[in-house]
Design a protein around this motif. Structure first.
Motif, PDB file in Angstrom:
ATOM      1  N   UNK A  81       0.827  -1.196   0.000  1.00 44.39           N
ATOM      2  CA  UNK A  81       0.000   0.000   0.000  1.00 44.39           C
ATOM      3  C   UNK A  81       0.867   1.254   0.000  1.00 44.39           C
ATOM      4  N   UNK A  82       0.232   2.401  -0.202  1.00 41.23           N
ATOM      5  CA  UNK A  82       0.909   3.682  -0.096  1.00 41.23           C
ATOM      6  C   UNK A  82       0.855   4.114   1.366  1.00 41.23           C
ATOM      7  N   UNK A  83       1.957   3.937   2.074  1.00 44.64           N
ATOM      8  CA  UNK A  83       1.953   4.208   3.510  1.00 44.64           C
ATOM      9  C   UNK A  83       1.766   5.685   3.828  1.00 44.64           C
ATOM     10  N   UNK A  84       1.996   6.551   2.849  1.00 45.76           N
ATOM     11  CA  UNK A  84       1.726   7.973   3.083  1.00 45.76           C
ATOM     12  C   UNK A  84       0.223   8.239   3.128  1.00 45.76           C
ATOM     13  N   UNK A  85      -0.574   7.245   2.667  1.00 48.34           N
ATOM     14  CA  UNK A  85      -2.032   7.352   2.695  1.00 48.34           C
ATOM     15  C   UNK A  85      -2.626   6.234   3.563  1.00 48.34           C
ATOM     16  N   UNK A  86      -1.912   5.861   4.598  1.00 45.84           N
ATOM     17  CA  UNK A  86      -2.282   4.706   5.417  1.00 45.84           C
ATOM     18  C   UNK A  86      -3.746   4.758   5.874  1.00 45.84           C
ATOM     19  N   UNK A  87      -4.119   5.801   6.592  1.00 45.01           N
ATOM     20  CA  UNK A  87      -5.469   5.880   7.152  1.00 45.01           C
ATOM     21  C   UNK A  87      -6.514   5.974   6.039  1.00 45.01           C
ATOM     22  N   UNK A  88      -6.233   6.772   5.030  1.00 49.73           N
ATOM     23  CA  UNK A  88      -7.177   6.951   3.915  1.00 49.73           C
ATOM     24  C   UNK A  88      -7.444   5.631   3.196  1.00 49.73           C
ATOM     25  N   UNK A  89      -6.387   4.885   2.896  1.00 46.28           N
ATOM     26  CA  UNK A  89      -6.562   3.632   2.166  1.00 46.28           C
ATOM     27  C   UNK A  89      -7.209   2.560   3.038  1.00 46.28           C
ATOM     28  N   UNK A  90      -6.838   2.487   4.307  1.00 46.23           N
ATOM     29  CA  UNK A  90      -7.436   1.496   5.197  1.00 46.23           C
ATOM     30  C   UNK A  90      -8.933   1.756   5.356  1.00 46.23           C
ATOM     31  N   UNK A  91      -9.320   3.002   5.453  1.00 46.00           N
ATOM     32  CA  UNK A  91     -10.742   3.319   5.607  1.00 46.00           C
ATOM     33  C   UNK A  91     -11.554   2.853   4.398  1.00 46.00           C
ATOM     34  N   UNK A  92     -10.970   2.920   3.216  1.00 46.87           N
ATOM     35  CA  UNK A  92     -11.637   2.402   2.020  1.00 46.87           C
ATOM     36  C   UNK A  92     -11.673   0.882   2.057  1.00 46.87           C
ATOM     37  N   UNK A  93     -10.533   0.271   2.335  1.00 42.13           N
ATOM     38  CA  UNK A  93     -10.434  -1.190   2.312  1.00 42.13           C
ATOM     39  C   UNK A  93     -11.262  -1.846   3.410  1.00 42.13           C
ATOM     40  N   UNK A  94     -11.482  -1.137   4.508  1.00 45.46           N
ATOM     41  CA  UNK A  94     -12.337  -1.665   5.580  1.00 45.46           C
ATOM     42  C   UNK A  94     -13.729  -2.032   5.071  1.00 45.46           C
ATOM     43  N   UNK A  95     -14.204  -1.329   4.053  1.00 44.76           N
ATOM     44  CA  UNK A  95     -15.540  -1.562   3.512  1.00 44.76           C
ATOM     45  C   UNK A  95     -15.557  -2.655   2.456  1.00 44.76           C
ATOM     46  N   UNK A  96     -14.386  -3.138   2.044  1.00 49.43           N
ATOM     47  CA  UNK A  96     -14.332  -4.005   0.874  1.00 49.43           C
ATOM     48  C   UNK A  96     -13.630  -5.345   1.112  1.00 49.43           C
ATOM     49  N   UNK A  97     -12.557  -5.332   1.881  1.00 46.02           N
ATOM     50  CA  UNK A  97     -11.724  -6.525   2.039  1.00 46.02           C
ATOM     51  C   UNK A  97     -12.331  -7.496   3.055  1.00 46.02           C
ATOM     52  N   UNK A  98     -11.807  -8.725   3.044  1.00 45.98           N
ATOM     53  CA  UNK A  98     -12.213  -9.752   4.010  1.00 45.98           C
ATOM     54  C   UNK A  98     -11.177  -9.947   5.108  1.00 45.98           C
ATOM     55  N   UNK A  99      -9.916  -9.740   4.757  1.00 47.72           N
ATOM     56  CA  UNK A  99      -8.792  -9.859   5.691  1.00 47.72           C
ATOM     57  C   UNK A  99      -7.784  -8.771   5.332  1.00 47.72           C
ATOM     58  N   UNK A 100      -6.829  -8.574   6.224  1.00 49.02           N
ATOM     59  CA  UNK A 100      -5.613  -7.830   5.885  1.00 49.02           C
ATOM     60  C   UNK A 100      -4.427  -8.775   6.025  1.00 49.02           C
ATOM     61  N   UNK A 101      -3.515  -8.674   5.077  1.00 45.95           N
ATOM     62  CA  UNK A 101      -2.310  -9.497   5.072  1.00 45.95           C
ATOM     63  C   UNK A 101      -1.130  -8.605   5.446  1.00 45.95           C
ATOM     64  N   UNK A 102      -0.450  -8.949   6.531  1.00 45.47           N
ATOM     65  CA  UNK A 102       0.669  -8.148   7.018  1.00 45.47           C
ATOM     66  C   UNK A 102       1.933  -9.002   7.009  1.00 45.47           C
ATOM     67  N   UNK A 103       2.860  -8.646   6.148  1.00 45.05           N
ATOM     68  CA  UNK A 103       4.131  -9.375   6.034  1.00 45.05           C
ATOM     69  C   UNK A 103       5.123  -8.856   7.052  1.00 45.05           C
ATOM     70  N   UNK A 104       5.641  -9.775   7.864  1.00 44.83           N
ATOM     71  CA  UNK A 104       6.681  -9.436   8.833  1.00 44.83           C
ATOM     72  C   UNK A 104       7.931 -10.233   8.457  1.00 44.83           C
ATOM     73  N   UNK A 105       8.969  -9.518   8.043  1.00 47.19           N
ATOM     74  CA  UNK A 105      10.209 -10.153   7.579  1.00 47.19           C
ATOM     75  C   UNK A 105      11.362  -9.700   8.467  1.00 47.19           C
TER      76      UNK A 105
END
Length: 228
Positions: free
Chosen positions: A11-35
């Motif tokens: 994602x565009x981390x400079x738009x973290x809150x904006x993009x998450x608020x959109x995806x909250x209405x659409x996605x089923x899960x969030x995938x977070x890669x920890x390396x």
């Protein structure tokens, strides 16, 4: 019905809150890669990222631990708010049952991830404990890699085993899920698509428009399958 899990390292981390608020209405899960920079030669997100994400989202969070010593990270990701703890089969030999029981005792879901070279046979003795089976269709560690077409047979095998034995795992695909591969993945038995750069975020700077474009591509393939 196909489920979607945006890969937030893309994602565009400079738009973290904006993009998450959109995806909250659409996605089923969030995938977070920890390396950790050891299991794979990259360092991405962290348990702290999950903690911040949890403040603005109620969607289930899948923590994909691409780390050399997963037991060092399991409790950190659980405490941060992850709902699925997905561990690489290549890293948990000798502690798979202990980690599976520990994760479930904490009220979380146990996920297992298989690198392209790792057969399903490698997890045969504990596959019945798995809630989410993630099949890597690229080599792990970096976004934007070439799709490994040989993994289609592994997805089919995962589907056959699930149907034959009544396993409960979600068949999840990680790597190059986009309009060029959606048809093959869905035909093979994919249930959850992890969508990253090529499948979602690079389709449009506006993530809502990007989502609609992605959904159109998937729907076209799903309609094709229904008609065939």
């Amino acid at each position: 019905m196909t489920k979607y899990s945006p890969s937030l390292m893309c994602m565009d981390l400079s738009k973290f809150k904006e993009q998450v608020e959109v995806l909250n209405r659409k996605a089923d899960f969030y995938h977070v890669d920890i390396m950790d920079g050891h299991f794979v030669k990259n360092i991405t997100l962290s348990p702290f990222f999950i903690q911040e994400l949890k403040k603005i989202s109620k969607l289930p969070i899948d923590a994909h631990l691409m780390v050399e010593n997963p037991s060092d990270f399991v409790d950190m990701t659980i405490n941060a708010g992850a709902d699925y703890i997905s561990l690489h089969a290549e890293t948990i030999n000798g502690e798979a049952f202990r980690l599976a029981h520990h994760i479930k005792d904490k009220g979380k879901k146990f996920g297992v991830v298989l690198n392209p070279e790792t057969p399903i046979e490698a997890i045969r003795h504990y596959i019945h404990h798995v809630d989410k089976l993630t099949i890597m269709t690229v080599d792990p560690g970096f976004a934007g890699q070439k799709f490994v077409v040989e993994m289609i047979d592994k997805i089919k095998e995962a589907k056959d085993l699930k149907e034959k034995h009544g396993y409960k795992y979600l068949i999840t695909i990680d790597g190059s899920c986009n309009k060029n591969t959606f048809q093959q993945l869905l035909e093979a038995g994919a249930e959850v698509l992890i969508v990253g750069s090529s499948g979602l975020f690079n389709l449009n700077d506006d993530v809502e428009k990007a989502w609609d474009l992605m959904l159109k591509d998937v729907n076209n393939e799903e309609n094709h399958l229904l008609q065939s």
